[in-house]
Design a protein around this motif. Sequence first.
Motif: not given
Length: 378
Positions: A86-95
């Motif tokens: 989930g954190a990986l998804l949030v990070l990619s969305t933020g980028v």
Amino acid sequence: MDIVYHVFSMFALISLHVFLYGCNLFMWKSTRINNNFIFDFSSSTALTHRDAFLMSASIMCTVIAALVINLFLRNAGATYTDALPGALLVLSTGVLFCPFNIFYRSTRYCFMRVMRNIIFSPFYKVLMADFFMADQLTSQIPLLRHMEFAACYFMAGTFRNHAYETCTSSPQYTHLAYVISFLPYYWRAMQCLRRYLEEGHDINQLANAGKYVSAMVAAAVRFKYAATPTPLWMWMVVISSSGATIYQLYWDFVMDWGFLNPKSKNLWLRDQLILKKKSIYYVSMLTKEIPIPMFSGTNTLKTQMLNLALRLAWAQSVMKLHLGRVESRLLDFSLASLEIIRRGHWNFYRLENEHLNNAGKFRAVKTVPLPFRELEND
């Protein structure tokens, strides 16, 4: 572990697609195909092959690091280990949505603008970059399915009790999967209809839309067969999918690549070719061979993949293979990866044909008539 498979497979497929796009950029530059002109990109902000390779490597390294950390946490008996995907998804969305001028902001914004044009087809004017990206999406349906599962898993809150079946067996999920499998073909068909109206009722655009409609029909029949596995629907799958495959192969070779011209001075190819060896084109029509010159000079790396075999990947749906859970997922991921490789190979010849058509209509040049080689600062 279901969410780990879906999220990490999603990023792995993205990394592979970006890597192949980098190979395309390298080949287009090596053969002096003016891809920035064709896509209407600014040469000052457009991605280079080095940028694409860096992005691909960064994505893959991040995924591998997250996977290793996830495995360590699971072995240690940590709770909420699914928070890492989930954190990986949030990070990619933020980028992706980052407003600051970092991480290739112009490219990210261009990508979002193109995706907006695709999603709201046919209400936006269709440019080359729009339908080129829409074609990429037709090869990324497994990626969209992975995104669907991840969204369901985290938004429905099932990560708290690891109720994976909520996002796999519910009727709503099945119906949504049906829609997602249709969407890329629907978007592409709508783009063709928009171009049909804008380009003076060009019948070729209707024929192109028919190709995507045939793919939607074949997908619908396969879904019906999965729900009702009777001999009648099995034959319907064979007939509809075979027809769609022949349609797509013909369009790839004749319309997108400009091959199979019986009057061409290059037997069954086209009059103008960029690659010097005609044998590469003949082999490519059968084996999807991607010529990638190595940096050492004369060596050539050839990635061979049977075009017909990849176009016939649907056949595994009627073969009733008895595979375990791991083997089934490995097969799905392998087929998804091979389809992306096929698309990366298609990209080169598609833009080569577009470039030569532009040159023939005096909208671009085939070669840069300079007495010296272009040098780059490493």
